[in-house]
Scaffold this motif. Structure first.
Motif, PDB file in Angstrom:
ATOM      1  N   ALA B 319     161.385  39.496 102.082  1.00 27.74           N
ATOM      2  CA  ALA B 319     161.533  40.852 102.605  1.00 27.74           C
ATOM      3  C   ALA B 319     162.038  40.836 104.049  1.00 27.74           C
ATOM      4  O   ALA B 319     162.885  41.646 104.434  1.00 27.74           O
ATOM      5  CB  ALA B 319     160.187  41.578 102.526  1.00 27.74           C
ATOM      6  N   ILE B 320     161.535  39.885 104.843  1.00 35.50           N
ATOM      7  CA  ILE B 320     161.962  39.777 106.245  1.00 35.50           C
ATOM      8  C   ILE B 320     163.465  39.483 106.318  1.00 35.50           C
ATOM      9  O   ILE B 320     164.214  40.089 107.110  1.00 35.50           O
ATOM     10  CB  ILE B 320     161.163  38.660 106.958  1.00 35.50           C
ATOM     11  N   CYS B 321     163.931  38.567 105.469  1.00 35.17           N
ATOM     12  CA  CYS B 321     165.354  38.194 105.495  1.00 35.17           C
ATOM     13  C   CYS B 321     166.242  39.362 105.074  1.00 35.17           C
ATOM     14  O   CYS B 321     167.381  39.478 105.527  1.00 35.17           O
ATOM     15  CB  CYS B 321     165.598  36.985 104.594  1.00 35.17           C
ATOM     16  N   GLU B 322     165.726  40.209 104.208  1.00 38.99           N
ATOM     17  CA  GLU B 322     166.500  41.369 103.773  1.00 38.99           C
ATOM     18  C   GLU B 322     166.544  42.433 104.885  1.00 38.99           C
ATOM     19  O   GLU B 322     167.595  42.999 105.178  1.00 38.99           O
ATOM     20  CB  GLU B 322     165.840  41.943 102.515  1.00 38.99           C
ATOM     21  N   LEU B 323     165.404  42.648 105.523  1.00 36.69           N
ATOM     22  CA  LEU B 323     165.332  43.693 106.550  1.00 36.69           C
ATOM     23  C   LEU B 323     165.978  43.252 107.868  1.00 36.69           C
ATOM     24  O   LEU B 323     166.505  44.077 108.603  1.00 36.69           O
ATOM     25  CB  LEU B 323     163.871  44.059 106.836  1.00 36.69           C
ATOM     26  N   PHE B 324     165.898  41.938 108.161  1.00 34.58           N
ATOM     27  CA  PHE B 324     166.415  41.420 109.433  1.00 34.58           C
ATOM     28  C   PHE B 324     167.335  40.235 109.144  1.00 34.58           C
ATOM     29  O   PHE B 324     166.937  39.077 109.334  1.00 34.58           O
ATOM     30  CB  PHE B 324     165.264  40.975 110.346  1.00 34.58           C
ATOM     31  N   PRO B 325     168.555  40.475 108.655  1.00 35.36           N
ATOM     32  CA  PRO B 325     169.426  39.371 108.240  1.00 35.36           C
ATOM     33  C   PRO B 325     169.685  38.365 109.363  1.00 35.36           C
ATOM     34  O   PRO B 325     169.939  37.187 109.088  1.00 35.36           O
ATOM     35  CB  PRO B 325     170.729  40.072 107.857  1.00 35.36           C
ATOM     36  N   VAL B 326     169.545  38.800 110.621  1.00 37.43           N
ATOM     37  CA  VAL B 326     169.823  37.931 111.753  1.00 37.43           C
ATOM     38  C   VAL B 326     168.873  36.730 111.825  1.00 37.43           C
ATOM     39  O   VAL B 326     169.189  35.706 112.411  1.00 37.43           O
ATOM     40  CB  VAL B 326     169.800  38.748 113.065  1.00 37.43           C
ATOM     41  N   VAL B 327     167.696  36.842 111.181  1.00 37.35           N
ATOM     42  CA  VAL B 327     166.719  35.745 111.287  1.00 37.35           C
ATOM     43  C   VAL B 327     166.820  34.759 110.124  1.00 37.35           C
ATOM     44  O   VAL B 327     166.039  33.821 110.034  1.00 37.35           O
ATOM     45  CB  VAL B 327     165.263  36.273 111.373  1.00 37.35           C
ATOM     46  N   ARG B 328     167.811  34.944 109.246  1.00 43.03           N
ATOM     47  CA  ARG B 328     167.823  34.170 108.004  1.00 43.03           C
ATOM     48  C   ARG B 328     167.840  32.662 108.188  1.00 43.03           C
ATOM     49  O   ARG B 328     167.332  31.934 107.351  1.00 43.03           O
ATOM     50  CB  ARG B 328     169.040  34.564 107.155  1.00 43.03           C
ATOM     51  N   ARG B 329     168.456  32.186 109.266  1.00 40.43           N
ATOM     52  CA  ARG B 329     168.563  30.737 109.416  1.00 40.43           C
ATOM     53  C   ARG B 329     167.554  30.174 110.407  1.00 40.43           C
ATOM     54  O   ARG B 329     167.645  29.022 110.808  1.00 40.43           O
ATOM     55  CB  ARG B 329     169.995  30.368 109.831  1.00 40.43           C
ATOM     56  N   MET B 330     166.569  30.995 110.784  1.00 37.97           N
ATOM     57  CA  MET B 330     165.550  30.489 111.708  1.00 37.97           C
ATOM     58  C   MET B 330     164.520  29.648 110.974  1.00 37.97           C
ATOM     59  O   MET B 330     164.298  29.809 109.785  1.00 37.97           O
ATOM     60  CB  MET B 330     164.854  31.659 112.405  1.00 37.97           C
ATOM     61  N   ARG B 331     163.883  28.741 111.722  1.00 35.89           N
ATOM     62  CA  ARG B 331     162.827  27.903 111.155  1.00 35.89           C
ATOM     63  C   ARG B 331     161.473  28.523 111.462  1.00 35.89           C
ATOM     64  O   ARG B 331     161.270  29.063 112.551  1.00 35.89           O
ATOM     65  CB  ARG B 331     162.883  26.505 111.739  1.00 35.89           C
ATOM     66  N   MET B 332     160.581  28.389 110.510  1.00 34.66           N
ATOM     67  CA  MET B 332     159.201  28.788 110.749  1.00 34.66           C
ATOM     68  C   MET B 332     158.440  27.578 111.284  1.00 34.66           C
ATOM     69  O   MET B 332     158.565  26.467 110.760  1.00 34.66           O
ATOM     70  CB  MET B 332     158.569  29.290 109.458  1.00 34.66           C
TER      71      MET B 332
END
Lengths: 89, 416
Positions: B319-332
């Motif tokens: 859901a986070i990746c859908e709402l905030f596409p800018v964070v898709r390649r970040m590491r947790m």
């Protein structure tokens, strides 16, 4: 994710199941004469133990049947599962 | 030592080697006037207000682990008061008012940041539910406003409002006075201030039993450091409330679930506010360190394991990746769990119990951090006077028998 042994279908991943709360909670036989405290106990009060716990699951994406499960709430290890209606383990 | 710009400068020139310990580490006395079980934010706040406002200073706060190591150090630090019912609005708004000058009150920077909390609506049902909350909040004198999708994106520029999303953003409810605070600093600030007033904070002291006399009245507790006598005992034990109350023979309307959160690697500021979505189940904010702080849902089953299922966190990240596409390649970087005690109506229980001398403050479920100052304030009143403060009177244990529930399932935000 738990692997839950359905008594009817065998071990399956948790995603196939719905948790259905504490097991062996009987609805008062005659609500019209049940005192408010006993009714609240039935509706809301749960043992919520840290350790051995008996709960209901429904195999929603499988046989769709309810059954009971004995699980340790600290380790999440499942001790046994058995059909609904059987005596408490 | 009082914290001020002068002490900061003086310590800076001295290489920061002169900072004293912020609180003592006393051995428990044999008896106290009151005992608070649990040195999380709520327990420490209770002790602080007992000492500061009610003059009760012969208090011990007993903690089985370390101070602030439970849900206080594990939550996602969101503060807001836009609940549906009048009872809840008064309780959470009481807390927000205390948050506003808490750093000055405690002389400790809790980094309260009212940056705005925005809750996203994705369906017509969400729109109706949120607008009902907004109207209820307006009647209660609490700020909460409706935004269109475009206004929501203007408030949080990284938000994706593409109408072709599976669950498009069609509006949002915004509480501008909502925000975040530094969770550890809240526990440390209350601990330091309570300690300065004479409160004994005793870590590594697990309560193993609750002592009662022949009439059933509480006389003290058994702990891993021996027996300690007290006239009144307040249990503020979050996920372990059922376990502690069972020691006094009180069965609770609580179930304990693991709730997860995770943080990303730190990045430069990208997110100016808190965004929450009940429907797709995601919420996110950015800490002052730059980490994106993400809250996931509870597991489906009760557990004390302090970890959650990986699929629960994955669902939130989808859901986070859908709402905030800018964070898709970040590491947790880290993922952890806490045990939350959930009541049937998603509202806390603060008040007396059937056992004389035993009081309880629990059932905060997935959203207790925001209430920390208010919760401690009204519970201190309850412990000091023996009767609930008007604000926490509706949150009695007895409401489950009388049927006067305070149903906040829609406002509680975290799916459970």
């Amino acid at each position: 994710m738990l692997v839950i042994p359905c008594p009817y279908c065998g071990p399956r991943p948790e995603l196939e199941f719905r948790h259905a709360g504490e097991a062996h909670i009987a609805r008062p036989a005659d609500p019209s004469v049940t005192e408010a405290g006993a009714w609240a106990e039935y509706l809301y009060v749960r043992s919520n133990p840290k350790g051995r716990h008996i709960e209901r699951w429904r195999h929603a994406s499988g046989c769709n049947r309810f059954f009971n499960c004995v699980r340790d709430t600290v380790t999440d290890v499942i001790e046994a599962t058995y059909p609904a209606g059987e005596a408490r383990r | 030592m009082r914290h001020s710009i002068f002490s900061l400068v003086r310590q800076a020139f001295a290489g920061n080697q002169g900072w004293p310990r912020q609180w003592r580490s006393p051995a428990p006395k044999r008896a106290y006037d009151m005992i608070v079980v649990g040195a999380g934010g709520h327990g420490l706040a209770t002790a602080y207000y007992l000492a500061a406002e009610h003059g009760v200073r012969n208090i011990a706060v007993l903690e089985k682990g370390w101070l602030g190591g439970g849900n206080t150090g594990r939550n996602t630090t969101i503060i807001r008061s836009n609940y549906l019912w009048e009872e809840s609005q008064k309780l959470y708004e009481h807390a927000v008012r205390l948050w506003e000058d808490l750093s000055q009150t405690l002389n400790y920077n809790v980094m309260y940041s009212p940056r705005g909390v925005m809750m996203l609506a994705h369906t017509q049902h969400d729109v109706q539910s949120f607008q009902r909350h907004i109207h209820a909040n307006r009647l209660g004198g609490i700020d909460n406003e409706w935004l269109t999708a475009e206004q929501a994106q203007a408030f949080c520029p990284i938000l994706n409002i593409d109408p072709t999303l599976r669950y498009p953003v069609i509006g949002a409810a915004l509480q501008r006075r909502g925000g975040t605070a530094r969770h550890d600093a809240v526990a440390w600030g209350y601990a330091r201030a309570a300690d300065a007033l004479g409160v004994d904070i005793i870590e590594n002291c697990e309560v193993t039993g609750i002592d009662r006399d022949a009439s059933g009245t509480v006389t003290g507790v058994q702990t891993s450091q021996g027996a300690i006598r007290a006239g009144r005992v307040g249990v503020v034990a979050a996920g372990h409330s059922s376990v502690l109350m069972e020691m006094a023979g009180v069965r609770m309307p609580l179930e304990s679930y693991p709730l997860q959160a995770l943080v990303s690697e730190p990045v430069k500021p990208v997110m100016p506010c808190v965004v929450m979505s009940n429907t797709v189940h995601a919420y996110m904010s950015q800490s002052d360190k730059g980490e994106l702080v993400i809250g996931a849902g509870t597991d489906a089953y009760t557990s004390y394991s302090q970890t959650g299922g990986l699929h629960i966190a994955m669902h939130t990240l989808d859901a986070i990746c859908e709402l905030f596409p800018v964070v898709r390649r970040m590491r947790m970087l880290r993922n952890w769990g806490g045990i939350v005690d959930v009541t049937p109506d998603r509202s806390p229980i603060i008040g007396k119990t059937p056992v004389p001398g035993l009081f309880v403050n629990c059932g905060w479920g997935t959203g207790g951090f925001k209430a920390t100052p208010g919760s401690g304030h009204v519970f201190a009143h309850t412990l000091a006077t023996g009767e609930p403060h008007p604000i926490n009177a509706p949150f009695s244990l007895d409401r489950f028998r009388t049927g006067r529930l305070i149903d906040e399932a829609a406002a509680a935000a975290v799916a459970h």
